[in-house]
Design an enzyme around this catalytic site. Structure first.
Site, PDB file in Angstrom:
ATOM      1  N   GLU A  40     -16.328 -32.107  13.087  1.00  0.00           N
ATOM      2  CA  GLU A  40     -16.725 -31.535  14.293  1.00  0.00           C
ATOM      3  C   GLU A  40     -17.725 -32.177  15.274  1.00  0.00           C
ATOM      4  O   GLU A  40     -17.617 -32.311  16.499  1.00  0.00           O
ATOM      5  CB  GLU A  40     -16.936 -30.083  14.143  1.00  0.00           C
ATOM      6  CG  GLU A  40     -15.709 -29.281  13.352  1.00  0.00           C
ATOM      7  CD  GLU A  40     -16.231 -28.979  11.889  1.00  0.00           C
ATOM      8  OE1 GLU A  40     -16.100 -27.891  11.571  1.00  0.00           O
ATOM      9  OE2 GLU A  40     -16.938 -29.829  11.436  1.00  0.00           O
ATOM     10  N   ASP A 113     -15.555 -28.220   8.801  1.00  0.00           N
ATOM     11  CA  ASP A 113     -16.372 -27.303   7.945  1.00  0.00           C
ATOM     12  C   ASP A 113     -15.442 -26.594   6.901  1.00  0.00           C
ATOM     13  O   ASP A 113     -14.105 -26.381   7.230  1.00  0.00           O
ATOM     14  CB  ASP A 113     -17.005 -26.245   9.005  1.00  0.00           C
ATOM     15  CG  ASP A 113     -18.202 -27.186   9.414  1.00  0.00           C
ATOM     16  OD1 ASP A 113     -18.693 -27.925   9.161  1.00  0.00           O
ATOM     17  OD2 ASP A 113     -18.735 -26.458  10.694  1.00  0.00           O
ATOM     18  N   TYR A 329     -23.985 -25.331   3.654  1.00  0.00           N
ATOM     19  CA  TYR A 329     -23.036 -24.712   4.785  1.00  0.00           C
ATOM     20  C   TYR A 329     -23.401 -23.309   4.821  1.00  0.00           C
ATOM     21  O   TYR A 329     -23.430 -22.684   3.811  1.00  0.00           O
ATOM     22  CB  TYR A 329     -21.687 -25.280   4.457  1.00  0.00           C
ATOM     23  CG  TYR A 329     -20.890 -24.606   5.959  1.00  0.00           C
ATOM     24  CD1 TYR A 329     -21.098 -25.146   7.114  1.00  0.00           C
ATOM     25  CD2 TYR A 329     -19.916 -23.674   5.874  1.00  0.00           C
ATOM     26  CE1 TYR A 329     -20.447 -24.837   8.240  1.00  0.00           C
ATOM     27  CE2 TYR A 329     -19.124 -23.187   6.860  1.00  0.00           C
ATOM     28  CZ  TYR A 329     -19.540 -23.796   8.057  1.00  0.00           C
ATOM     29  OH  TYR A 329     -18.870 -23.520   9.439  1.00  0.00           O
TER      30      TYR A 329
END
Length: 773
Positions: A40, A113, A329
């Site tokens: 992204e 992600d 993350y």
């Protein structure tokens, strides 16, 4: 319209058909066929690109590339709620570039992600690239480090359509609620307002808390502390805990004084000493919601700021010439940890800005603490009774036996906050923990040194802060922690909530919007229903239910209720209507404009009668601070463009505009010396400048501030000029007599007191001058 994609189409190339191990082993091999990796973020792409060899090229989609259309609902209700996706305006160039790179590549790896949003982004990109008939696979990694990326490329998988459907359902339901309910608000309140599935429930929580605060009546109570002296002249501070074996309940000053006087006549001794070991287990690592709360409590970071900083740390920071992701993350309920515990915060300080460093240190310390042993304490309780066994005082002490995890994570206030279930009270604890003498024994006689009765008032529930609202939403299982920042920002930007001094207060507009939504759609905008919807979305992701079934269960009852309310809306703000005094035919109803609300005739524009709405004016909060300008009226708390301040309550009577600013800690700011205007031109607008004396000495600023922010360094003027203006400034300061700030009883104000301690309790504002001595 984008067609429904089958699982087979989603799995364009099974991962078993790709020799992913060969990709990793031959990263530097000169190969004509490039492998395209799509992520992204450009910064994420830059970091990963450094890890992979010449066989790979890493490109960024810069977030989502497709969305539901902005100007229509974009859901086909007659065709299994099929969403209609369009390329986001401005992303056409990005999509074209990704297609161009894909054409030149032998294989495509989607490495967005590892959550539902990331899966949806990958799915949209896959649909755009599938016509090229390339091998498309999905890679997942929870941290951006060389080992994590290489491992992910060795374990490619297919796109998970269940995760995509879960994201589609969330997006679709949110779009339906916003698209259908917002126009209802336009008709009943004010054009341009918005409603949201989770946003409006958060607003409801804020309004309900405010209602509790408004309805709260403080109750007076007293506590009694005493200092006892041991035989060795050591002090024990204890609190009165029992009277005649019953819990203490002292309601007024006469009772407190009577008890105090009786206690003075009695003899006391230690009746019991109890010791017990207490263990405090190491805390779990942060998850997204607890990280937002801790950063808010410790650093005053907004949720939005915390998530932005965490994203930067996740995507990678360059140090020693190499980019490296520093944290894992931010999944909803999974641990956030440093990618290597050996990367100590102090070793990275020169590579991080101040806020990045603060957040990384917090995450690093918390994770390290989570791996450490429990802390051990010795808890001591000392009971002190009189010779008649009527009064029992209790002293508490605590001694650290083994620090354990507290050696690394010392913020026990944050741990106490996380352990609390309720968000209604602040973390203040009236129990006194003191250092107890070591040489005390049961039956030791004690002498009273001082006895101190203290007046208190029960406190209303605390207003939500960003941290406590995030805690409440997370406790209820409402929304996703990653969206809390956007929800809070929207509430403030829409004018539904004020965020003053880090406390969230619903505005008049927010209260009216909430009343209408609850009156008309109570089943939709409630905590239980919203939490159940969150659970249903999770079930789509795990395959326990599906998209169509979930959309059906939501949409059919929702649209039925909406149709009823559109024809017959409930408007609680217009109860007890009066006949218009001007036309005698219409009724007076509350109306909103961007400037506020007023009362007007329902037959407008035929009848233009309007009245002011007194109920929308906030009740004056009177303080014990005397206005320093007129020395006649008490000051009241007002809210201006830059937050709370104190203004003279005699403004209407004598036009006194006396005002005092408040600090960020909500204490009264002492009066400042007015600046001296000097004949030195501003470097920007050439106006005369103000000369002030600051903490670091004299400085010059434009007299037109804030319109002009021109400044001039003191060192930029000659030594002779400095001496001249210093002399003028000293003479100016001698002439000016700063006002002394006093309370209404004539005593000097203690500037350490917070405004909440200076508010007059249970007294209406008296519009009469105060007699002062």
């Amino acid at each position: 319209m984008e067609k429904k994609v089958s699982k087979r189409r989603l799995s364009a190339t099974p991962s078993s058909e790709i020799d992913s191990t060969a990709h990793v082993k031959n990263l530097t091999k000169d190969d004509k066929d490039k492998i395209l990796v799509i992520v992204e973020s450009p910064s994420k792409a830059k970091t990963i690109n450094k890890y992979l060899g010449n066989n790979f090229q890493v490109k960024a989609s810069v977030g989502h590339v497709k969305e539901l259309p902005r100007k229509e609902i974009g859901i086909d209700f007659d065709n299994d709620y099929m969403p209609k996706y369009v390329i986001i305006k401005g992303k056409e160039k990005v999509v074209k570039e990704l297609k161009d790179y894909a054409k030149q590549s032998s294989k495509i790896i989607l490495a967005t992600d590892p959550d539902r949003e990331g899966e949806a982004i990958a799915w949209h990109i896959s649909n755009e690239l599938t016509p090229l008939k390339k091998n498309i696979s999905r890679a997942l990694f929870n941290e951006i480090t060389p080992n994590a990326v290489r491992t992910a490329l060795e374990h490619l998988r297919d796109l998970d359509y269940k995760l995509v459907q879960s994201q589609q359902a969330r997006q679709g339901i949110d779009k339906i609620v916003g698209y259908k309910i917002s126009p209802f608000l336009w008709k009943t309140v004010l054009n341009g307002l918005s409603a949201g599935r989770v946003q409006s429930v958060a607003l409801r929580l804020l309004c309900e808390r405010q209602s509790e605060i408004d309805a709260f009546t403080p109750v007076e109570y007293w506590t009694i502390l005493a200092e006892f002296i041991t035989n060795t002249n050591e002090i024990i501070l204890a609190k009165l805990a029992k009277i005649d074996l019953k819990d203490v309940s002292i309601r007024d000053e006469p009772s407190a004084k009577a008890i105090t006087e009786e206690i003075k006549t009695l003899s006391f001794s230690i009746s019991q000493i109890r010791k017990r070991d207490q263990k405090r287990n190491a805390p779990a690592p942060f998850i997204t919601s607890t990280l937002q709360q801790a950063a808010s409590n410790k650093f005053a970071f907004s949720s939005k700021r915390t998530m932005a900083l965490a994203q930067q740390l996740y995507e990678g920071i360059t140090f020693n010439g190499e980019p490296m992701g520093l944290i894992t993350y931010m999944h909803a309920h999974e641990a956030i940890r440093p990618t290597s515990v050996y990367r100590r915060p102090q070793d990275l300080k020169t590579y991080l800005d101040k806020n990045q460093y603060q957040l990384y240190e917090l995450i690093w310390q918390r994770f390290l603490a989570s791996q450490m042993a429990a802390a051990l304490f010795e808890q001591t309780s000392v009971d002190i009774t009189d010779n008649k066994s009527k009064y029992l005082f209790r002293a508490n002490g605590r001694k650290v036996l083994f620090e354990g995890f507290l050696k690394t994570f010392t913020d026990q206030n944050q741990l106490d906050y996380e352990e609390k279930k309720s968000t209604k009270e602040d973390t203040d604890n009236e129990d006194i923990i003191s250092i107890l003498p070591t040489s005390i024994n049961e039956k030791d006689p004690l002498a009273i040194k001082t006895i101190i009765p203290n007046q208190h008032f029960t406190k209303p529930p605390s207003r939500y802060s960003e941290a406590s609202l995030v805690k409440e939403l997370d406790n209820y299982g409402i929304g996703r922690p990653s969206t809390y920042a956007a929800i809070l920002s929207t509430l403030v930007e829409r004018g539904y909530v004020d965020n003053l001094n880090r406390r969230l207060t619903p505005t008049e507009l927010g209260k009216d919007v909430n009343k209408i939504l609850i009156a008309n759609f109570s089943q939709l905008f409630n905590v239980t229903y919203t939490a159940e919807m969150e659970s249903n979305l999770d079930k789509i992701a795990t395959g326990e239910t599906d998209y169509i079934h979930t959309m059906d269960n939501f949409y059919k009852p929702f649209i039925a209720a909406l149709l009823i309310r559109e024809k017959n809306p409930i408007l609680p703000q217009n109860e007890n209507q009066r006949t218009c005094p001007k036309c005698q035919r219409g009724t007076l109803i509350i109306k909103w404009t961007k400037r506020g609300k007023f009362i007007g005739c329902s037959l407008y524009p035929k009848c233009d009668h309007i009245e002011s709405n007194e109920s929308s004016k906030p009740k004056a909060i009177v303080t014990h601070v005397l206005c320093p300008k007129c020395n006649k009226f008490p000051m009241v708390v007002r809210i201006g463009k830059f937050g709370k301040f104190l203004g003279c309550s005699g403004y209407t009577e004598i036009k006194c505009n006396g005002a005092l600013n408040l600090t960020k800690q909500e204490t009264v700011m002492p009066p400042k010396m007015p600046p001296l205007t000097v004949n030195i031109p501003c470097p920007n607008c050439k106006t005369d400048m103000y000369l002030r004396r600051g903490k670091r000495g004299a400085w010059l600023g434009c007299a037109n501030f804030p319109k002009c922010k021109g400044r001039k360094t003191w060192s930029s003027i000659s030594t002779d000029e400095q001496s001249y203006y210093q002399r003028l400034l000293s003479e100016h300061e001698k002439k000016i007599q700063l006002p002394e700030i006093k309370t209404t009883d004539g005593t000097p104000l203690d500037f350490s007191l917070k405004i909440e301690d200076l508010i007059v309790k249970d007294e209406p504002l008296k519009k009469e001058p105060i007699e002062t001595t």
